[in-house]
Design a protein around this motif. Structure first.
Motif, mmCIF file in Angstrom:
data_model
loop_
_atom_site.group_PDB
_atom_site.id
_atom_site.type_symbol
_atom_site.label_atom_id
_atom_site.label_comp_id
_atom_site.label_asym_id
_atom_site.label_seq_id
_atom_site.Cartn_x
_atom_site.Cartn_y
_atom_site.Cartn_z
ATOM 1 N N ARG A 137 50.049 55.917 98.464
ATOM 2 C CA ARG A 137 48.612 55.719 98.243
ATOM 3 C C ARG A 137 48.351 54.758 97.091
ATOM 4 N NH1 ARG A 137 46.527 61.103 98.021
ATOM 5 N NH2 ARG A 137 46.015 61.017 100.233
ATOM 6 N N GLY A 138 49.209 54.789 96.066
ATOM 7 C CA GLY A 138 48.981 53.949 94.898
ATOM 8 C C GLY A 138 47.839 54.466 94.044
ATOM 9 N N LEU A 139 47.643 53.853 92.881
ATOM 10 C CA LEU A 139 46.612 54.307 91.947
ATOM 11 C C LEU A 139 45.284 53.651 92.293
ATOM 12 C CD1 LEU A 139 48.642 54.273 88.598
ATOM 13 C CD2 LEU A 139 48.319 56.151 90.230
ATOM 14 N N GLY A 140 44.489 54.358 93.076
ATOM 15 C CA GLY A 140 43.201 53.848 93.514
ATOM 16 C C GLY A 140 42.069 54.222 92.576
ATOM 17 N N PRO A 141 40.824 54.117 93.062
ATOM 18 C CA PRO A 141 39.648 54.368 92.209
ATOM 19 C C PRO A 141 39.651 55.748 91.550
ATOM 20 C CG PRO A 141 38.992 53.330 94.262
ATOM 21 C CD PRO A 141 40.440 53.668 94.413
ATOM 22 N N TRP A 142 40.141 56.773 92.256
ATOM 23 C CA TRP A 142 40.154 58.129 91.684
ATOM 24 C C TRP A 142 41.010 58.189 90.428
ATOM 25 C CZ3 TRP A 142 38.112 62.784 91.271
ATOM 26 C CH2 TRP A 142 38.899 63.866 90.886
ATOM 27 N N ALA A 143 42.243 57.745 90.527
ATOM 28 C CA ALA A 143 43.130 57.788 89.365
ATOM 29 C C ALA A 143 42.664 56.820 88.288
ATOM 30 C CB ALA A 143 44.557 57.456 89.785
ATOM 31 N N ARG A 144 42.199 55.649 88.692
ATOM 32 C CA ARG A 144 41.792 54.651 87.699
ATOM 33 C C ARG A 144 40.571 55.104 86.911
ATOM 34 N NH1 ARG A 144 44.947 50.484 88.019
ATOM 35 N NH2 ARG A 144 46.018 50.013 89.981
ATOM 36 N N SER A 145 39.770 55.966 87.488
ATOM 37 C CA SER A 145 38.634 56.507 86.749
ATOM 38 C C SER A 145 39.110 57.353 85.565
ATOM 39 C CB SER A 145 37.762 57.342 87.693
ATOM 40 O OG SER A 145 36.664 57.881 86.999
ATOM 41 N N PHE A 146 40.146 58.165 85.777
ATOM 42 C CA PHE A 146 40.737 58.922 84.676
ATOM 43 C C PHE A 146 41.338 57.993 83.627
ATOM 44 C CE2 PHE A 146 40.534 62.309 87.800
ATOM 45 C CZ PHE A 146 40.404 63.471 87.052
ATOM 46 N N LEU A 147 42.019 56.951 84.097
ATOM 47 C CA LEU A 147 42.685 56.036 83.169
ATOM 48 C C LEU A 147 41.659 55.228 82.378
ATOM 49 C CD1 LEU A 147 45.571 54.859 85.519
ATOM 50 C CD2 LEU A 147 45.685 56.550 83.689
ATOM 51 N N TRP A 148 40.556 54.872 83.030
ATOM 52 C CA TRP A 148 39.469 54.196 82.316
ATOM 53 C C TRP A 148 38.932 55.099 81.206
ATOM 54 C CZ3 TRP A 148 34.390 55.686 81.669
ATOM 55 C CH2 TRP A 148 33.508 54.720 81.155
ATOM 56 N N ALA A 149 38.690 56.356 81.547
ATOM 57 C CA ALA A 149 38.189 57.304 80.551
ATOM 58 C C ALA A 149 39.183 57.475 79.407
ATOM 59 C CB ALA A 149 37.893 58.650 81.214
ATOM 60 N N GLU A 150 40.468 57.489 79.733
ATOM 61 C CA GLU A 150 41.502 57.578 78.692
ATOM 62 C C GLU A 150 41.409 56.404 77.734
ATOM 63 O OE1 GLU A 150 45.725 58.662 77.265
ATOM 64 O OE2 GLU A 150 44.077 59.791 78.171
ATOM 65 N N GLN A 151 41.202 55.198 78.256
ATOM 66 C CA GLN A 151 41.122 54.012 77.392
ATOM 67 C C GLN A 151 39.940 54.096 76.437
ATOM 68 O OE1 GLN A 151 41.018 50.666 80.050
ATOM 69 N NE2 GLN A 151 43.153 50.894 80.679
ATOM 70 N N TRP A 152 38.781 54.504 76.961
ATOM 71 C CA TRP A 152 37.608 54.586 76.096
ATOM 72 C C TRP A 152 37.747 55.705 75.071
ATOM 73 C CZ3 TRP A 152 33.661 51.309 75.432
ATOM 74 C CH2 TRP A 152 33.510 50.281 76.366
ATOM 75 N N THR A 153 38.299 56.811 75.483
ATOM 76 C CA THR A 153 38.501 57.918 74.549
ATOM 77 C C THR A 153 39.491 57.530 73.467
ATOM 78 O OG1 THR A 153 38.162 59.425 76.414
ATOM 79 C CG2 THR A 153 39.063 60.370 74.407
ATOM 80 N N ARG A 154 40.561 56.826 73.863
ATOM 81 C CA ARG A 154 41.553 56.389 72.884
ATOM 82 C C ARG A 154 40.952 55.375 71.911
ATOM 83 N NH1 ARG A 154 47.781 54.939 73.829
ATOM 84 N NH2 ARG A 154 47.447 56.430 75.515
#
Length: 589
Positions: A357-374
């Motif tokens: 499946r790869g890292l699609g919009p669902w996973a990237r949403s978590f990763l985006w949030a991680e970047q802003w939180t960091r």
């Protein structure tokens, strides 16, 4: 091999079977009744013997050796109350599935119950916390007795080593003489099996059951994954260093699921691109938490340290599948629909087959949030140069080199590392005693990890946990084990300030002496007593410098004094709020 006395022959056969079963470290406490065992350990090829004066410290030192090596470690105590001091370590071994073989030397039967010195009932000393108990009986110059001894030891090692791992107790009574005596004990009448066992192998090899998860069940879960885009992989504390991080990274890529990785999961530091570290702060943003409720949760490792993310999972309504590769169950509110036993690495590899499946919009949403939180976390730290408890956790992790060990105490340090020390490119092995979640034996446990690994090791601990096991520094000095100890000193029990008891009207007048427990100890005196190098940094830069210096070798004690405990609660809440607010109003998907 000749033995001067029957006791020596008996002890040598016992220790020989330990080594043939895979035991490579013996932790021996001084005593008279255990003399034959101590001497046999010291003489045995293939075994390293550590001498530890304090039995409680010895128990946790052995626990650390076994946590790091994942091989059983033998503990030796003399008769009487000595073995009772192993109890906390045995409990932790039971709860966190760590293999130990506890040998409690004892008086013979004729001295029991008649007032003989240093004699207490030692049968089943550890109750339900021992995976196996056996009394091997007094030494006998008899084929059947010696073969039985060897077989019993082989079985004990096998039980300690197979899932669920834990401690086993063998009670070993000896009659005098306990020390070797002149002359040679005659063993000619004994068979070679009794005298020597099976060279190169245990007398009885017990083959453990297959650890491969059930293929049919995995196929059913794989089909569920294929039909579900909104899933998460959650990794709690896990000691094994068996390629887990790589297996989880591959599973995330195959499933398209983000990986919520706790600090001590072995999947955060050096993990894959789907790793999410700062989920505690992210999930405090209620709109984000609601929008990201999963439909499927794949759980690995132990229970999560922060309560918020655990409640988010439990209340999500998702199907939860628990993968238990050490036989432990972590589902206290009974939300799991399946518990899959067997190798977690094998399960990851099997589940990923045929999925891409790869890292699609669902996973990237978590990763985006991680970047802003960091970014919010780093911004807060750049604006305030003070050494808060959160900053200490962050900077200690940042200062550590690739491949180093970090041992983290329970109470606030593990929570601060988990919440404020995000993933990075370097690989770290992070360990903690999260079985019973106690603060006892922390220095000794970290020492065991350092001794077994031979790699640079840092312990991050609070002041009460440090004082609770300060004698562990003696083990470091006597054993020549390098360790860097960072102590967060808030002069008491800081975690209690976060709990309702701190504000309860009926307890306010009693709070400080009973829960706050200020001690007023100058820790530089502990460093002097045990000949450790001491530093007291007052800035993030000096803290990082002290950690880097400590990792060059020797025993180092770094004390960081921090804000008073009530103020620390406000600082935590303010930082969490800032990190959560960084996620804004969405939408995120």
């Amino acid at each position: 091999m000749s033995d001067a006395t029957l006791n020596q022959l008996w002890a040598r056969a016992l220790v020989e079977e330990l080594v043939r079963g895979g035991v490579r470290h013996a932790v021996v406490c001084p005593g008279s009744r255990s003399s034959p065992l101590a001497l046999a350990c010291a003489r045995m090829d293939g075994m390293r013997t550590w001498s530890v004066i304090d039995e409680r410290s010895a128990g946790f030192f052995a626990l650390g050796l076994a946590k790091q090596s994942r091989m059983p470690v033998v503990l030796v105590a003399t008769s009487g109350t000595a073995g009772a001091h192993f109890y906390p370590a045995v409990i932790e071994a039971f709860m966190s599935q760590v293999p130990l073989v506890v040998l409690t030397a004892d008086r013979p039967l004729e001295l029991q119950g008649w007032g003989a010195a240093q004699t207490v009932p030692q049968a089943r000393f550890y109750g339900d916390f021992a995976r196996l108990y056996g009394d091997v009986g007094v030494p006998e110059a008899d084929d059947a007795a010696l073969v039985h001894l060897r077989a019993t030891v082989a079985r004990a090692v096998a039980v300690a080593s197979r899932a669920p791992r834990g401690a086993v107790q063998l009670n070993v009574p000896f009659r005098e003489p306990l020390a070797p005596t002149p002359g040679t004990f005659d063993t000619k009448h004994l068979s070679s099996l009794a005298r020597e066992g099976r060279p190169g192998a245990p007398l009885t090899r017990i083959v453990p059951p297959a650890r491969q998860p059930d293929a049919k069940v995995l196929e059913e879960i794989r089909a569920r994954i294929a039909a579900t885009e909104r899933g998460v992989i959650v990794c709690g504390p896990r000691d094994e260093n068996d390629g887990f991080a790589e297996a989880i990274a591959s599973l995330a890529e195959a499933t398209g699921y983000p990986v919520l990785a706790e600090a001590a999961s072995q999947a955060r530091y050096g993990g894959g691109p789907a790793t999410v570290s700062l989920y505690d702060a992210m999930l405090r943003h209620e709109p984000f938490a609601r929008a990201h409720r999963p439909e499927l949760v794949l759980r690995f490792g132990g229970g999560l340290t922060p309560k918020g993310p655990q409640a988010w999972i439990d209340n999500s309504g998702a199907e939860i599948v628990v993968f238990s590769d050490e036989g432990g169950l972590f589902d206290p509110v009974h939300r799991a629909s399946r518990v899959v036993e067997g190798s977690a690495v094998a399960a990851c590899e099997a589940l990923g087959q045929g999925l891409s499946r790869g890292l699609g919009p669902w996973a990237r949403s978590f990763l985006w949030a991680e970047q802003w939180t960091r970014a919010a976390l780093e911004s807060a730290f750049s604006e305030d140069p003070s050494l808060t408890e959160m900053r200490i956790a962050h900077d200690v992790v940042s200062a550590m080199p690739d491949g180093a060990n970090l041992f983290v105490s329970s109470s606030m340090p593990i929570r601060d590392v988990d919440a404020f020390a995000p993933s990075m490119g370097r690989g770290l092995r992070v360990l903690a005693n999260r079985g019973a979640n106690g603060i006892d034996g922390i220095i000794s446990s970290a020492l065991g990890v350092a001794a077994a690994s031979g790699r640079p090791t840092v312990l991050l601990t609070g002041d009460l946990a440090f004082l609770h096991d300060v004698g562990g520094l003696l083990t470091a000095r006597r054993g020549g084990v390098p360790l860097t100890v960072v102590v967060v000193n808030n002069d008491g029990g800081g975690i209690f300030s976060f709990l309702p008891i701190a504000q309860a009207e009926g307890a306010k007048s009693h709070y400080e002496p009973l829960w706050g427990t200020p001690h007023g100890v100058d820790l530089s005196h502990a460093a002097a007593l045990y000949q450790a190098r001491f530093r007291r940094p007052d800035s993030p830069a000096s803290l990082r410098s002290a950690v880097a210096e400590g990792l060059k070798g020797g025993v180092h004690l770094i004390e960081v004094r921090v804000a008073e405990r009530a103020r620390n609660v406000d600082l935590h809440r303010q930082l969490f709020a800032r990190m959560a607010a960084a996620l804004g109003e969405g939408p995120w998907l």
